[in-house]
Design an enzyme around this catalytic site. Structure first.
Site, mmCIF file in Angstrom:
data_model
loop_
_atom_site.group_PDB
_atom_site.id
_atom_site.type_symbol
_atom_site.label_atom_id
_atom_site.label_comp_id
_atom_site.label_asym_id
_atom_site.label_seq_id
_atom_site.Cartn_x
_atom_site.Cartn_y
_atom_site.Cartn_z
ATOM 1 C CE LYS A 121 -3.302 -1.169 -0.690
ATOM 2 N NZ LYS A 121 -3.594 -1.967 -1.931
ATOM 3 C CG HIS A 128 4.578 -6.353 -1.045
ATOM 4 N ND1 HIS A 128 4.618 -5.045 -1.431
ATOM 5 C CD2 HIS A 128 3.326 -6.784 -1.339
ATOM 6 C CE1 HIS A 128 3.439 -4.707 -1.960
ATOM 7 N NE2 HIS A 128 2.651 -5.745 -1.923
ATOM 8 C CB SER A 186 -3.811 2.521 1.737
ATOM 9 O OG SER A 186 -3.936 1.970 0.455
HETATM 10 S S1 PPS Z 1 -0.471 -3.028 -3.189
HETATM 11 O O1 PPS Z 1 -1.747 -3.760 -3.008
HETATM 12 O O2 PPS Z 1 0.451 -3.246 -2.061
HETATM 13 O O3 PPS Z 1 0.154 -3.304 -4.464
HETATM 14 O O4 PPS Z 1 -0.901 -1.487 -3.141
HETATM 15 P P1 PPS Z 1 -0.002 -0.273 -3.640
HETATM 16 O O5 PPS Z 1 -0.090 -0.165 -5.103
HETATM 17 O O6 PPS Z 1 1.353 -0.338 -3.029
HETATM 18 O O7 PPS Z 1 -0.717 0.982 -2.974
HETATM 19 C C1 PPS Z 1 -2.022 1.351 -3.328
HETATM 20 C C2 PPS Z 1 -2.159 2.823 -3.023
HETATM 21 O O8 PPS Z 1 -1.492 3.598 -4.027
HETATM 22 C C3 PPS Z 1 -2.428 4.533 -4.575
HETATM 23 N N1 PPS Z 1 -2.116 4.866 -5.974
HETATM 24 C C4 PPS Z 1 -1.837 6.126 -6.379
HETATM 25 N N2 PPS Z 1 -1.730 7.280 -5.686
HETATM 26 C C5 PPS Z 1 -1.454 8.404 -6.402
HETATM 27 N N3 PPS Z 1 -1.297 8.426 -7.737
HETATM 28 C C6 PPS Z 1 -1.385 7.291 -8.474
HETATM 29 N N4 PPS Z 1 -1.231 7.342 -9.801
HETATM 30 C C7 PPS Z 1 -1.663 6.068 -7.786
HETATM 31 N N5 PPS Z 1 -1.839 4.775 -8.165
HETATM 32 C C8 PPS Z 1 -2.105 4.068 -7.048
HETATM 33 C C9 PPS Z 1 -3.762 3.790 -4.442
HETATM 34 O O9 PPS Z 1 -4.842 4.653 -4.634
HETATM 35 C C10 PPS Z 1 -3.625 3.257 -3.019
HETATM 36 O O10 PPS Z 1 -3.705 4.281 -2.028
HETATM 37 P P2 PPS Z 1 -5.070 4.733 -1.313
HETATM 38 O O11 PPS Z 1 -4.649 5.658 -0.209
HETATM 39 O O12 PPS Z 1 -5.746 3.496 -0.791
HETATM 40 O O13 PPS Z 1 -5.875 5.442 -2.357
#
Ligand code: PPS
Length: 287
Positions: free
Chosen positions: A46, A101, A131
């Site tokens: 996340k 991870h 998240s």
């Molecule tokens: S995972 O399941 O571990 O692979 O999740 P991960 O991709 O690491 O984290 C998901 C969060 O990243 C946000 N996200 C973004 N934020 C800003 N800009 C872009 N382009 C973007 N793409 C993914 C996603 O919305 C999750 O955060 P939260 O706070 O839940 O919205």
């Protein structure tokens, strides 16, 4: 007491999601052969994995950048620790893009010995927790529990990938063993173009101004949310419940303030603050 339930299992000191990886498979990773050209994206869950996966796909693949190819970023940059689509990494062309991870001590020994390159993305752990909380409603692989209960497990490291502090401290303390670039989610939000350029520079990728523009444009939250190659829209429905949300949820900095009570925030700081202050990373709350 160790947490043991149907959702998670403990392997060599850290927790993994049951059903989508196994201890026997994880055992094989120590000797996974690393190529000099390999690019690893390492994150605590996340923290911006899907985002950076897409950025790397956009940097490396013209067809991804100009929209002429329909290949999903997760297939461009598959997971190593959760090999959901049974990728045979040994048959992939170089440069291979690989996501995981894993804590530093469980990655292939070739990587620990300085072969290949690592991009490590980290995020304010309070936003990570929030998240994770929402993600546990969306994915079928995690237990859906109250925020309070989840927070205690998070503080205790009894969640996927174990303790946030151990993960970040481990990678940070061993930075000299790796060829590594650290980036924060917060700096990516603040300056996406600057972050893309930092990544290109680290990887020795020379893109034209127009190509960088295309990477940045396709990596914004709004664009990615609509891009089914980037937003995991095709993720298998035994893993996520598409009717209950999406990988791209809010994508903002400081959402923890909308979720955590004053008491929860104090409790969090009580457990995390001292060790966090020693880390060489700063997370700004306001953007
Ligand atoms: S995972 O399941 O571990 O692979 O999740 P991960 O991709 O690491 O984290 C998901 C969060 O990243 C946000 N996200 C973004 N934020 C800003 N800009 C872009 N382009 C973007 N793409 C993914 C996603 O919305 C999750 O955060 P939260 O706070 O839940 O919205």
């Amino acid at each position: 007491m160790e947490l043991s339930n149907e959702y998670l299992f403990k392997y060599k000191g850290t927790y993994f999601v049951s059903g989508i990886t196994t201890p026997d498979y994880l055992d094989t990773l120590e000797d996974f052969e690393i190529r000099d050209s390999d690019v690893f994206l390492v994150t605590y869950p996340k923290s911006g994995t899907v985002w950076t996966q897409n950025i790397l796909s956009l940097i490396y693949y013209e067809g991804h950048r100009n929209g002429t190819e329909e290949i999903e970023s997760v297939d461009r940059m598959p997971w190593l620790d959760y090999n959901l689509r049974n990728v045979d990494f040994s048959k992939r062309e170089s440069p291979r893009l690989i996501a995981c991870h894993l804590p530093y001590y469980l990655v292939p020994k070739g990587l620990r010995n300085g072969k290949g390159k690592v991009i490590y993305v980290l995020r304010n752990p309070k936003d990570v927790l929030v998240s994770y909380y929402h993600f546990s409603k969306f994915t079928r692989t995690l237990e859906e529990i109250d925020f309070d209960v989840l927070m205690e497990r998070f503080l205790d490291g009894k969640v996927v990938a174990g303790s946030w502090l151990d993960h970040v401290e481990g990678w940070s303390a061993h930075r000299d063993d790796f060829n590594i670039l650290f980036l924060t989610y917060e700096e990516m939000k603040k300056d996406l173009r600057g972050s893309v350029l930092k990544i290109c520079n680290f990887l020795g990728k020379k893109l034209t101004e127009e190509e960088v523009d295309a990477v940045v444009d396709n990596a914004t939250f709004d664009k990615m949310k609509k891009d089914r190659r980037a937003n995991y829209e095709n993720m298998e429905s035994d893993i996520v419940d598409h009717t209950r949300g999406s990988f791209l949820r809010k994508g903002i900095v400081g959402d923890w303030k909308n979720t955590m009570t004053v008491a929860q925030n104090e409790r969090f700081d009580h457990v995390f603050k001292k060790r966090m202050e020693k880390l060489p990373f700063k997370f700004c709350d306001e953007l």
